[in-house]
Design a protein around this motif. Structure first.
Motif, short mmCIF file in Angstrom:
data_model
loop_
_atom_site.label_atom_id
_atom_site.label_comp_id
_atom_site.label_asym_id
_atom_site.label_seq_id
_atom_site.Cartn_x
_atom_site.Cartn_y
_atom_site.Cartn_z
N LEU A 13 0.85 -1.19 0.00
CA LEU A 13 0.00 0.00 0.00
C LEU A 13 0.88 1.25 0.00
CD1 LEU A 13 -2.60 -1.22 2.64
CD2 LEU A 13 -2.97 -0.96 0.17
N TRP B 65 -7.21 10.51 0.56
CA TRP B 65 -8.37 9.65 0.88
C TRP B 65 -9.05 10.07 2.18
CZ3 TRP B 65 -4.57 5.27 -0.31
CH2 TRP B 65 -4.63 4.93 -1.67
N TYR C 137 -3.61 9.39 5.19
CA TYR C 137 -3.64 9.56 3.74
C TYR C 137 -4.48 10.79 3.47
CZ TYR C 137 -2.07 4.69 3.05
OH TYR C 137 -1.36 3.52 3.04
N ILE D 12 -9.82 2.41 2.41
CA ILE D 12 -9.32 3.02 1.17
C ILE D 12 -10.35 2.87 0.07
CG2 ILE D 12 -7.59 2.77 -0.67
CD1 ILE D 12 -5.54 2.06 1.57
N ARG E 150 -7.65 -1.55 3.95
CA ARG E 150 -8.02 -1.69 2.53
C ARG E 150 -9.49 -1.33 2.31
NH1 ARG E 150 -4.39 -6.45 2.69
NH2 ARG E 150 -2.59 -5.94 1.38
#
Length: 197
Positions: free
Chosen positions: A106, A132, A129, A190, A187
């Motif tokens: 990632l 995101w 992040y 994301i 995940r």
């Protein structure tokens, strides 16, 4: 050499280079390097730790020490670790979380930078992040204390209220199952946040 309490000691960055001959786990060597670069306003070290306030060294200090000792035993391990150490990491657990993320393929998250959630509200996630809007927090054992728990709840609520998602890691990241569960949560976050944009 540096002097602390009347004792002559090797510099923190030189000591880190010397550790490469003793520490055979690359993750632990990265965590030791990160510990040298803690942010200036990071958590206080115990009174048993000699040395300057945060940070104990800079990347320039580390690079200079590496240049002076480029033929020393363990230098290849140091070079690999140097590519992975980051300024501003507050704990070995945060290093572990970041390394798990990288080893999973990632993107690397930003380390301990303040995020403005609104013109009047800023927070500092352990990792995040920005694109995101995902905050990644390590909530270890000390986060169970009432004061810290309340603070964590308010912090997570602030992120959620401003369109961010919080993904938490806990002490189970030191097990294979815990690593897997954390990475699955990340995940999914994301995927959700990427679909919002």
């Amino acid at each position: 050499m540096v002097e602390a309490d009347g004792h002559r000691l090797t510099t923190p960055e030189r000591t880190w280079l010397d550790l490469a001959t003793q520490i055979h786990d690359p993750l632990r060597l990265v965590a030791a390097g990160d510990a040298l670069l803690q942010r200036q306003d990071g958590p206080l070290r115990g009174i048993e730790v000699l040395g300057r306030p945060h940070p104990l060294a800079t990347l320039a200090d580390i690079d200079a020490a590496m240049a002076r000792r480029r033929r020393t035993k363990g230098i290849n391990a140091v070079r690999r670790a140097r590519e992975l150490i980051r300024a501003g990491v507050d704990s070995a657990a945060e290093t572990r979380v970041r390394m798990l993320i990288l080893q999973a393929g990632l993107p690397e998250p930003v380390v301990n930078q303040e995020v403005w959630l609104s013109p009047t509200l800023k927070r500092r996630p352990d990792l995040h992040y920005p694109g995101w809007r995902i905050a990644i927090q390590y909530d270890g054992r000390h986060h169970g204390e009432n004061t810290q728990l309340n603070s964590d709840i308010h912090r997570d609520s602030d992120f959620t209220d401003h369109g961010w998602e919080s993904v938490k890691a806990a002490d189970d990241i030191y097990t294979a199952r815990g690593e897997q569960l954390f990475l699955e949560r990340l995940r999914r976050a994301i995927q959700r946040q990427a679909s919002v944009d």
